[in-house]
Design a protein around this motif. Structure first.
Motif, PDB file in Angstrom:
ATOM      1  N   ASN A   1       0.833  -1.208   0.000  1.00 57.27           N
ATOM      2  CA  ASN A   1       0.000   0.000   0.000  1.00 57.27           C
ATOM      3  C   ASN A   1       0.867   1.258   0.000  1.00 57.27           C
ATOM      4  N   ARG A   2       1.967   1.202   0.777  1.00 59.91           N
ATOM      5  CA  ARG A   2       2.885   2.348   0.782  1.00 59.91           C
ATOM      6  C   ARG A   2       3.504   2.537  -0.599  1.00 59.91           C
ATOM      7  N   GLU A   3       3.837   1.446  -1.242  1.00 58.62           N
ATOM      8  CA  GLU A   3       4.389   1.532  -2.596  1.00 58.62           C
ATOM      9  C   GLU A   3       3.384   2.175  -3.542  1.00 58.62           C
ATOM     10  N   SER A   4       2.127   1.744  -3.429  1.00 55.66           N
ATOM     11  CA  SER A   4       1.088   2.294  -4.302  1.00 55.66           C
ATOM     12  C   SER A   4       0.885   3.792  -4.058  1.00 55.66           C
ATOM     13  N   LYS A   5       0.902   4.191  -2.777  1.00 54.03           N
ATOM     14  CA  LYS A   5       0.731   5.620  -2.466  1.00 54.03           C
ATOM     15  C   LYS A   5       1.897   6.451  -2.985  1.00 54.03           C
ATOM     16  N   GLN A   6       3.109   5.923  -2.833  1.00 53.34           N
ATOM     17  CA  GLN A   6       4.281   6.640  -3.341  1.00 53.34           C
ATOM     18  C   GLN A   6       4.217   6.772  -4.853  1.00 53.34           C
ATOM     19  N   MET A   7       3.721   5.758  -5.521  1.00 46.29           N
ATOM     20  CA  MET A   7       3.585   5.790  -6.969  1.00 46.29           C
ATOM     21  C   MET A   7       2.577   6.858  -7.380  1.00 46.29           C
ATOM     22  N   GLN A   8       1.463   6.934  -6.666  1.00 38.49           N
ATOM     23  CA  GLN A   8       0.447   7.954  -6.956  1.00 38.49           C
ATOM     24  C   GLN A   8       0.974   9.363  -6.671  1.00 38.49           C
TER      25      GLN A   8
ATOM     26  N   GLN B   1      14.015  18.445  -8.237  1.00 36.66           N
ATOM     27  CA  GLN B   1      14.389  18.059  -6.880  1.00 36.66           C
ATOM     28  C   GLN B   1      13.244  17.307  -6.192  1.00 36.66           C
ATOM     29  N   ILE B   2      12.044  17.849  -6.302  1.00 40.68           N
ATOM     30  CA  ILE B   2      10.884  17.216  -5.671  1.00 40.68           C
ATOM     31  C   ILE B   2      10.588  15.877  -6.336  1.00 40.68           C
ATOM     32  N   ILE B   3      10.666  15.883  -7.678  1.00 36.56           N
ATOM     33  CA  ILE B   3      10.390  14.642  -8.411  1.00 36.56           C
ATOM     34  C   ILE B   3      11.429  13.581  -8.075  1.00 36.56           C
ATOM     35  N   SER B   4      12.677  13.997  -7.980  1.00 37.55           N
ATOM     36  CA  SER B   4      13.745  13.047  -7.648  1.00 37.55           C
ATOM     37  C   SER B   4      13.550  12.461  -6.246  1.00 37.55           C
TER      38      SER B   4
ATOM     39  N   SER C   1      12.878   8.576  -5.277  1.00 36.45           N
ATOM     40  CA  SER C   1      13.667   7.847  -4.265  1.00 36.45           C
ATOM     41  C   SER C   1      12.748   7.193  -3.235  1.00 36.45           C
ATOM     42  N   ASP C   2      11.714   7.933  -2.824  1.00 38.78           N
ATOM     43  CA  ASP C   2      10.758   7.376  -1.861  1.00 38.78           C
ATOM     44  C   ASP C   2      10.038   6.171  -2.460  1.00 38.78           C
ATOM     45  N   LEU C   3       9.713   6.279  -3.746  1.00 35.37           N
ATOM     46  CA  LEU C   3       9.042   5.162  -4.407  1.00 35.37           C
ATOM     47  C   LEU C   3       9.957   3.960  -4.503  1.00 35.37           C
TER      48      LEU C   3
ATOM     49  N   ARG D   1      12.398   3.124  -2.462  1.00 34.02           N
ATOM     50  CA  ARG D   1      12.490   2.499  -1.142  1.00 34.02           C
ATOM     51  C   ARG D   1      11.218   1.716  -0.815  1.00 34.02           C
ATOM     52  N   ALA D   2      10.074   2.286  -1.175  1.00 34.92           N
ATOM     53  CA  ALA D   2       8.799   1.608  -0.912  1.00 34.92           C
ATOM     54  C   ALA D   2       8.708   0.314  -1.725  1.00 34.92           C
ATOM     55  N   THR D   3       9.203   0.363  -2.960  1.00 38.28           N
ATOM     56  CA  THR D   3       9.179  -0.825  -3.818  1.00 38.28           C
ATOM     57  C   THR D   3      10.096  -1.907  -3.272  1.00 38.28           C
ATOM     58  N   MET D   4      11.282  -1.505  -2.805  1.00 31.33           N
ATOM     59  CA  MET D   4      12.218  -2.466  -2.221  1.00 31.33           C
ATOM     60  C   MET D   4      11.621  -3.093  -0.960  1.00 31.33           C
ATOM     61  N   ASP D   5      10.954  -2.261  -0.157  1.00 26.14           N
ATOM     62  CA  ASP D   5      10.328  -2.779   1.068  1.00 26.14           C
ATOM     63  C   ASP D   5       9.209  -3.746   0.726  1.00 26.14           C
ATOM     64  N   ALA D   6       8.409  -3.413  -0.291  1.00 23.69           N
ATOM     65  CA  ALA D   6       7.316  -4.290  -0.709  1.00 23.69           C
ATOM     66  C   ALA D   6       7.854  -5.610  -1.248  1.00 23.69           C
ATOM     67  N   THR D   7       8.941  -5.532  -2.007  1.00 24.39           N
ATOM     68  CA  THR D   7       9.537  -6.749  -2.554  1.00 24.39           C
ATOM     69  C   THR D   7      10.086  -7.631  -1.435  1.00 24.39           C
ATOM     70  N   ARG D   8      10.746  -6.993  -0.444  1.00 19.15           N
ATOM     71  CA  ARG D   8      11.322  -7.748   0.673  1.00 19.15           C
ATOM     72  C   ARG D   8      10.234  -8.435   1.504  1.00 19.15           C
TER      73      ARG D   8
END
Length: 256
Positions: free
Chosen positions: A122-129, A143-146, A150-152, A154-161
């Motif tokens: 869910n965190r990954e999905s929110k970061q993607m949105q 800068q904001i997009i970058s 980065s947040d996305l 990390r969220a993707t790595m956490d979701a994968t783990r």
């Protein structure tokens, strides 16, 4: 931004895992209730049989010696079966009902693991949105997009783990579930076979004890004194008749 193929695959896998957990929870619960009801019925049968043993023993005291002995042996063997049945009840409770009941806590832990994995996705999905909104609102603010990218990541790595961890724990869960079903069902059959083997031996002895009652001897002992005298007199009369017949035969022989 649509979800990535990996994210969609993780979602599909999670739904399958959730379905398996729900299926296990439902059917293990049903089996636990029915096995418990089976044990309770067996215990009630034991109680009724105990009453029957008591009644047979009381009645046996009023009967003739051979029948009394046969009925008491019958009752003793029937009581022995109830001892076996008590052991059956205790073993089924410990080896079948309790292990099935414990799956309630096991399933609860797996749901917690599933919840952790779902939260990460869910965190990954929110970061993607959020990244998609920033790209639409501030396409030039790198800068904001970058930072959002980065947040996305990390969220993707956490979701994968967490998904990988969920896969491992569910694989272990499924393997243990199969082993437990084999063990629980095997224990049920072993307990039942042991009970019926011992019960058959006791029932066989009970059958022989009641079948071997000497009814003729008991009938003799149940005669009233007057009937016994009458039977003895009838026996004496038969002896007299036999003697007269012998005398007649002797006379015929002499005449010849």
């Amino acid at each position: 931004m649509s979800r990535t193929p990996d994210a969609r695959a993780r979602d599909s896998q999670t739904r399958q895992i959730q379905q398996n957990i729900t299926n296990t929870e439902k059917h293990f619960g049903e089996m636990c209730q029915l096995f418990a009801a089976y044990v309770r019925k067996t215990a009630r049968l034991r109680d009724k049989a105990d009453l029957l043993v008591r009644e047979i023993s009381i009645y046996a005291e009023t009967e003739t010696p051979n029948l009394q002995r046969g009925m008491k042996q019958f009752a003793d063997n029937l009581a022995k079966v109830q001892d076996y049945r008590q052991a059956e009840v205790e073993r089924l409770e410990a080896k079948v009902v309790e292990p099935l009941k414990s799956y309630g806590s096991v399933v609860k832990l797996k749901r917690e693991d599933l919840k952790t994995s779902q939260s990460a996705r869910n965190r990954e999905s929110k970061q993607m949105q959020q990244l998609e909104r920033m790209r639409q609102r501030n396409p030039s603010d790198r800068q904001i997009i970058s930072q959002a990218e980065s947040d996305l990541q990390r969220a993707t790595m956490d979701a994968t783990r967490t998904t990988r961890q969920l896969e491992e724990t569910i694989d272990a869960f499924e393997k243990q579930k199969i082993q437990d079903i084999k063990k629980i069902f095997g224990e049920f059959l072993t307990v039942e076979m042991s009970f019926h083997a011992k019960a058959l031996e006791a029932y066989t002895t009970a059958y022989q004890s009641i079948h071997n009652v000497d009814e003729e001897e008991d009938l003799e002992q149940s005669l009233t004194p007057s009937r016994q005298r009458r039977r003895e007199e009838e026996g004496d009369d038969e002896d007299v008749d036999d003697e007269e017949e012998d005398d007649d035969l002797e006379e015929v022989t002499d005449d010849e």
